[in-house]
Design a protein around this motif. Structure first.
Motif, PDB file in Angstrom:
ATOM      1  N   MET A  63       0.840  -1.200   0.000  1.00  0.00           N
ATOM      2  CA  MET A  63       0.000   0.000   0.000  1.00  0.00           C
ATOM      3  C   MET A  63       0.875   1.249   0.000  1.00  0.00           C
ATOM      4  SD  MET A  63      -2.850  -1.270   2.745  1.00  0.00           S
ATOM      5  CE  MET A  63      -3.495   0.369   3.072  1.00  0.00           C
ATOM      6  N   GLU A  64       1.936   1.202   0.809  1.00  0.00           N
ATOM      7  CA  GLU A  64       2.847   2.343   0.889  1.00  0.00           C
ATOM      8  C   GLU A  64       3.513   2.582  -0.472  1.00  0.00           C
ATOM      9  OE1 GLU A  64       6.186   1.787   3.488  1.00  0.00           O
ATOM     10  OE2 GLU A  64       5.983   3.791   4.343  1.00  0.00           O
ATOM     11  N   ARG A  65       3.922   1.491  -1.123  1.00  0.00           N
ATOM     12  CA  ARG A  65       4.566   1.610  -2.437  1.00  0.00           C
ATOM     13  C   ARG A  65       3.622   2.249  -3.455  1.00  0.00           C
ATOM     14  NH1 ARG A  65       6.685  -4.021  -1.734  1.00  0.00           N
ATOM     15  NH2 ARG A  65       4.734  -4.673  -2.695  1.00  0.00           N
ATOM     16  N   GLY A  66       2.375   1.717  -3.490  1.00  0.00           N
ATOM     17  CA  GLY A  66       1.403   2.210  -4.468  1.00  0.00           C
ATOM     18  C   GLY A  66       1.123   3.689  -4.269  1.00  0.00           C
ATOM     19  N   PRO A 316      12.605  -1.456  -8.167  1.00  0.00           N
ATOM     20  CA  PRO A 316      13.206  -2.616  -8.821  1.00  0.00           C
ATOM     21  C   PRO A 316      13.385  -3.765  -7.831  1.00  0.00           C
ATOM     22  CG  PRO A 316      14.808  -0.841  -8.564  1.00  0.00           C
ATOM     23  CD  PRO A 316      13.487  -0.288  -8.176  1.00  0.00           C
ATOM     24  N   GLY A 317      13.004  -4.935  -8.261  1.00  0.00           N
ATOM     25  CA  GLY A 317      13.192  -6.107  -7.406  1.00  0.00           C
ATOM     26  C   GLY A 317      11.983  -6.459  -6.556  1.00  0.00           C
ATOM     27  N   ASP A 318      11.038  -5.531  -6.389  1.00  0.00           N
ATOM     28  CA  ASP A 318       9.839  -5.825  -5.600  1.00  0.00           C
ATOM     29  C   ASP A 318       8.753  -6.426  -6.483  1.00  0.00           C
ATOM     30  OD1 ASP A 318      11.040  -4.899  -3.387  1.00  0.00           O
ATOM     31  OD2 ASP A 318       9.816  -3.098  -3.140  1.00  0.00           O
ATOM     32  N   ALA A 319       7.942  -7.288  -5.877  1.00  0.00           N
ATOM     33  CA  ALA A 319       6.803  -7.856  -6.602  1.00  0.00           C
ATOM     34  C   ALA A 319       5.555  -7.059  -6.237  1.00  0.00           C
ATOM     35  CB  ALA A 319       6.629  -9.317  -6.230  1.00  0.00           C
ATOM     36  N   ILE A 320       4.626  -6.936  -7.181  1.00  0.00           N
ATOM     37  CA  ILE A 320       3.389  -6.213  -6.918  1.00  0.00           C
ATOM     38  C   ILE A 320       2.509  -7.072  -6.014  1.00  0.00           C
ATOM     39  CG2 ILE A 320       1.309  -5.246  -7.966  1.00  0.00           C
ATOM     40  CD1 ILE A 320       2.937  -4.673 -10.461  1.00  0.00           C
ATOM     41  N   ALA A 321       2.138  -6.541  -4.846  1.00  0.00           N
ATOM     42  CA  ALA A 321       1.275  -7.281  -3.912  1.00  0.00           C
ATOM     43  C   ALA A 321      -0.188  -6.951  -4.200  1.00  0.00           C
ATOM     44  CB  ALA A 321       1.658  -6.948  -2.476  1.00  0.00           C
ATOM     45  N   ALA A 322      -1.088  -7.526  -3.408  1.00  0.00           N
ATOM     46  CA  ALA A 322      -2.523  -7.441  -3.707  1.00  0.00           C
ATOM     47  C   ALA A 322      -3.035  -6.010  -3.845  1.00  0.00           C
ATOM     48  CB  ALA A 322      -3.311  -8.179  -2.631  1.00  0.00           C
ATOM     49  N   TYR A 323      -2.518  -5.078  -3.026  1.00  0.00           N
ATOM     50  CA  TYR A 323      -3.148  -3.758  -2.982  1.00  0.00           C
ATOM     51  C   TYR A 323      -2.319  -2.629  -3.560  1.00  0.00           C
ATOM     52  CZ  TYR A 323      -6.387  -6.262  -0.123  1.00  0.00           C
ATOM     53  OH  TYR A 323      -7.286  -7.171   0.317  1.00  0.00           O
ATOM     54  N   ASP A 324      -1.185  -2.933  -4.172  1.00  0.00           N
ATOM     55  CA  ASP A 324      -0.361  -1.862  -4.748  1.00  0.00           C
ATOM     56  C   ASP A 324      -1.167  -1.019  -5.728  1.00  0.00           C
ATOM     57  OD1 ASP A 324       1.450  -3.769  -3.590  1.00  0.00           O
ATOM     58  OD2 ASP A 324       3.083  -2.726  -4.588  1.00  0.00           O
ATOM     59  N   ALA A 325      -1.864  -1.701  -6.634  1.00  0.00           N
ATOM     60  CA  ALA A 325      -2.606  -0.979  -7.662  1.00  0.00           C
ATOM     61  C   ALA A 325      -3.794  -0.231  -7.063  1.00  0.00           C
ATOM     62  CB  ALA A 325      -3.081  -1.948  -8.739  1.00  0.00           C
ATOM     63  N   TYR A 326      -4.458  -0.865  -6.083  1.00  0.00           N
ATOM     64  CA  TYR A 326      -5.614  -0.216  -5.459  1.00  0.00           C
ATOM     65  C   TYR A 326      -5.194   1.007  -4.663  1.00  0.00           C
ATOM     66  CZ  TYR A 326      -8.491  -3.855  -7.157  1.00  0.00           C
ATOM     67  OH  TYR A 326      -9.158  -4.670  -8.004  1.00  0.00           O
ATOM     68  N   SER A 327      -4.020   0.896  -4.022  1.00  0.00           N
ATOM     69  CA  SER A 327      -3.520   2.030  -3.251  1.00  0.00           C
ATOM     70  C   SER A 327      -3.123   3.167  -4.185  1.00  0.00           C
ATOM     71  CB  SER A 327      -2.314   1.611  -2.414  1.00  0.00           C
ATOM     72  OG  SER A 327      -2.662   0.520  -1.618  1.00  0.00           O
ATOM     73  N   PHE A 328      -2.583   2.790  -5.331  1.00  0.00           N
ATOM     74  CA  PHE A 328      -2.246   3.774  -6.367  1.00  0.00           C
ATOM     75  C   PHE A 328      -3.509   4.512  -6.791  1.00  0.00           C
ATOM     76  CE2 PHE A 328      -1.496   4.775 -10.901  1.00  0.00           C
ATOM     77  CZ  PHE A 328      -0.281   5.444 -10.819  1.00  0.00           C
ATOM     78  N   ASP A 329      -4.576   3.753  -7.056  1.00  0.00           N
ATOM     79  CA  ASP A 329      -5.855   4.363  -7.440  1.00  0.00           C
ATOM     80  C   ASP A 329      -6.447   5.204  -6.314  1.00  0.00           C
ATOM     81  OD1 ASP A 329      -5.759   3.356  -9.943  1.00  0.00           O
ATOM     82  OD2 ASP A 329      -7.330   1.856  -9.682  1.00  0.00           O
TER      83      ASP A 329
END
Lengths: 403, 344
Positions: A63-66, A316-329
């Motif tokens: 979530m923080e990443r997104g 780089p090197g991190d995998a997208i977790a369940a909420y990265d995209a949702y947190s981005f949105d």
């Protein structure tokens, strides 16, 4: 003797104080783009409320990443620079714990430049925190809290970009009974609002579909020993075991089921949709387990490829977790509202009480084309995008289930 | 390892059949379940007992409850994990060594002996260091002071692991193959469960003999009875206490490695619940009494499993603590406790 003792007491007190600082408080990391403009830009802060040290950390970090990705992109946007705004993020570590969540919420509320919160993850945290935000006219957009009660409190500042459990649970039950052909189920939850809500919804729909409920049990979200429960489940031989909870304990349950020779797969909700689940349960135990998660898989979304490219460049090197995209949105929902209010009222008014109320109204009127699909909210603040995808563990990774 | 569960291997027929069996022969199936629950309880109880020994040993000598003991258990899990990872890392110890460790049963035994030994030694030394710096300066302070200090140490250690190692749970590699040893009529016992039980009983026997038969054991008992008088008799009190703080945490460390192997992961807060439960076990058995800690561990583990299996999984903690209250009401000294000497 006494001075020695005093010194020691002081040392102990210092240790305790240090420990309190480490556990109890929100860790603040501030990020923002470089200030390129000649004139001083108005700083607008967005809070990120997520479990970062305890609880579902893999999801919280995502979530923080997104959110930080959305904020750094916004700061590079010429339109934002022209408006004279600079976004900054403030991370608050809620540890997946309701009490700590309220502390974080109060810290966010005491920051006058903070206009919105992207969070929290756990429904049990989001619900009490949302009341604090409501009292302070701070808009809250959760990317991940799926318990229906969150948006049914009558609070006008609470929104979420994820589907709710009363959609997810029944969808999982339909998949289990109709698509996967499981005729009987044993349902377990972790006694949190998220887990209980999800498991209840699953059980209700599964029975309505004609499935047979063989048992319904509650465990703790920090439990590690499920052997007694596993023995009970084994003796009932259900076709599927449904778990309402987070990957930490879910993985242990799956491992212990497998160790005991139970062949029925474990099925869960979006809280299990993370690579950590497979790592903790072990490939052999996790293989063939199921989970549902909100929205379409990232590579099936029109904007998914763009997001993936930006994500990989930033982390780089991190995998997208369940909420990265949702947190981005969710963060972009707040950013768009701030932009609109800044254009209408002027950048200096954004952080005023008037501006904050206007931001809440602007979020309610959101109509955005996000990574997770079209983002718009109904009267309660729930997303109108109600898509659920079924995943299964295949060759050691969650993959979208294809019949 | 158990076979991978997958949709493709799902055997609904079997489920139907066993349900039919349940209807006709309810009694025999529930007897199986009862036995299996007892086995679950004994395994869990063995872990509780190992940890409880550490609480009770320290209490017996120092009359203090070492609340940092749950973190000794946690540290043991981490030390075991790191040693295991290091010893199976081909670039660190060489391809041949790893092949030897993993390839033969002698290699596996040596590997795990090293893992357990290093966890016991490292955590034991950690215990000694903690005693030296966090408890010894408070030895003549009011009894509450070392207790608070212990809680401080516990919080410190948890957060040290959280910050410096990882906040996420780390998977414990399943290097040791877990084989089903007994599989009779639905009751299964695997090698790890037997290993936990045998190790626990063995360690208790060794510790019990050590305390009751050797000279140092005698010194420990003397210190436990009257610290000052023992000191006057020429016993090095500091040495005895340091020894108690080595053995107790070392046992906790071994339990931590078992916990990691049995449940497949270690986490910085993994000590909390087992710590509280084991402390309860020590009190149920009679704190200060080694055999009592053992008995308390098994009683608690078995009752918890039965409660989770026959009442509801949600009730297992309720049962565990209800037992504690009952024991404290009717036998304040614990099941095997000596009549309480007024020392407060």
């Amino acid at each position: 003797m006494t001075s020695k003792r005093k010194r020691f007491v002081a040392l102990v007190a210092a240790t305790a104080a240090l420990a309190l600082v480490v556990t109890g408080c929100a860790s603040k990391t501030e990020t923002g783009g470089t200030d390129g403009g000649a004139t001083e830009a108005t700083v607008v802060k967005i809070g990120i409320g997520a479990p970062l040290t305890q609880g579902a950390v893999a999801l919280g970090k995502g979530m923080e990443r997104g959110a930080n990705l959305a904020i750094s992109q916004a700061n590079e946007d010429p339109a934002v620079v022209d408006l004279g705004i600079k976004f900054e993020s403030v991370s608050g570590d809620d540890q997946g714990d309701p009490k700590t969540g309220v502390t974080v919420a109060n810290q966010f509320a005491s920051d006058s430049k903070l206009v919105g919160v992207m969070g929290h993850l756990n429904s049990g945290v989001s619900i009490p925190a949302s009341k604090v935000y409501n009292q302070n006219s701070i808009v809250m957009v959760s990317p991940a809290s799926t318990n229906p009660a969150l948006t049914q409190q009558g609070l006008d500042n609470v929104f979420r970009v994820c589907t709710i459990d009363s959609v997810q649970g029944p969808s999982a039950a339909d998949s289990a009974f109709k698509d996967l052909g499981f005729t009987s189920a044993f349902v377990v939850d972790d006694s949190t609002p998220y887990g209980t809500g999800l498991a209840d919804e699953f059980a209700k729909q599964f029975e309505a579909d004609g499935g047979k409920m063989l048992g319904r049990e509650k465990t703790g979200d920090k439990d590690s020993d499920f052997n007694a429960l596993v023995t009970k489940i084994k003796s009932l031989s259900p076709a599927v075991v449904y778990y309402g909870g987070i990957y930490n304990s879910g993985a242990l349950l799956s491992k212990q089921l497998s160790d005991a020779g139970v062949t029925a797969p474990l099925m869960g909700g979006d809280g299990m949709y993370d690579g950590e689940y497979v790592k903790l349960a072990g490939d052999a135990a996790a293989e063939g387990d199921f989970c549902t998660s909100i929205g379409y898989p990232i590579d099936q979304l029109p904007k998914g490829a763009d997001f993936k490219a930006a994500f990989e460049a930033a982390y780089p090197g991190d995998a997208i977790a369940a909420y990265d995209a949702y947190s981005f949105d969710a963060t972009n929902v707040i950013i768009d509202a701030v932009k609109k209010v800044a254009a209408d009222l002027g950048a200096d008014k954004v952080t005023s009480p008037e501006g904050k109320t206007a931001i809440i109204a602007a979020v309610a009127a959101t109509n955005m084309d996000g990574v997770s699909g079209a983002v718009a909210f109904d009267a309660n603040g729930d997303t109108t995008n109600k898509v659920i995808t079924l995943y299964t563990v295949k060759a050691g990774a969650w993959t979208a289930y294809v019949k | 390892m158990a076979p991978a569960r997958s949709v493709y291997q799902r055997d609904t027929n079997r489920a139907e059949k066993s349900r039919a069996v349940r209807k006709t022969g309810d009694r025999s199936v529930s007897a199986d379940v009862l036995v299996q629950q007892l086995i679950n309880g004994i395994t869990l109880g063995g872990l509780y007992a190992l940890i409880a020994l550490g609480y009770t040993l320290v209490y017996g000598i120092m009359l203090m409850i070492n609340f940092a003991h749950s973190e000794m258990f946690m540290s043991g899990g981490y030390v075991g994990l790191f040693v295991l990872k290091a010893l199976t890392n081909e670039s660190l110890v060489g391809v041949g060594t790893v092949a030897f460790f993993k390839g033969s049963s002698i290699g596996l035994i040596i590997l795990f002996a090293m893992v357990f030994l290093s966890a016991a030694i490292v955590v034991g030394l950690l215990g000694v260091v903690i005693e030296r710096f966090a408890y010894r300066p408070l030895r003549h302070a009011p009894r509450l002071a070392p207790l608070i200090s212990a809680i401080g140490v516990s919080i410190f250690l948890q957060n040290a692991v959280l910050l410096w190692v990882d906040s996420k749970a780390l998977p414990f590699p399943s290097v040791m193959p877990v084989v089903t040893v007994i599989d009779a009529g639905g009751v299964t016992v695997n090698s790890l469960q037997i290993l936990i039980l045998v190790t626990t009983l063995l360690l208790l026997a060794v510790l019990d003999t050590f305390v009751s038969k050797t000279r140092i054991g005698k010194a420990m008992r003397a210190t436990s009875q009257d610290r000052e008088a023992a000191g006057l008799m020429g016993i090095d009190i500091n040495q005895v206490i340091a020894l108690a703080f080595f053995i107790g945490p070392a046992l906790g460390g071994i339990a931590g490695v078992f916990h990691g192997m049995y449940y497949g992961s270690v986490k910085f807060d993994m000590g909390f619940l087992p710590g509280i439960k084991s402390f309860t076990a020590a009190v149920i058995g009679g704190i200060g009494n080694l055999r009592g800690a053992m008995l308390g561990g098994f009683v608690l583990g078995i009752l918890e499993s039965l409660a989770a299996g026959f009442l509801s999984a949600g009730y297992k903690d309720v049962v565990a603590f209800a037992i504690l209250i009952l024991v404290l009401i009717f036998r304040p000294g614990g099941l095997l406790g000596e009549s309480v000497v007024e020392k407060v």
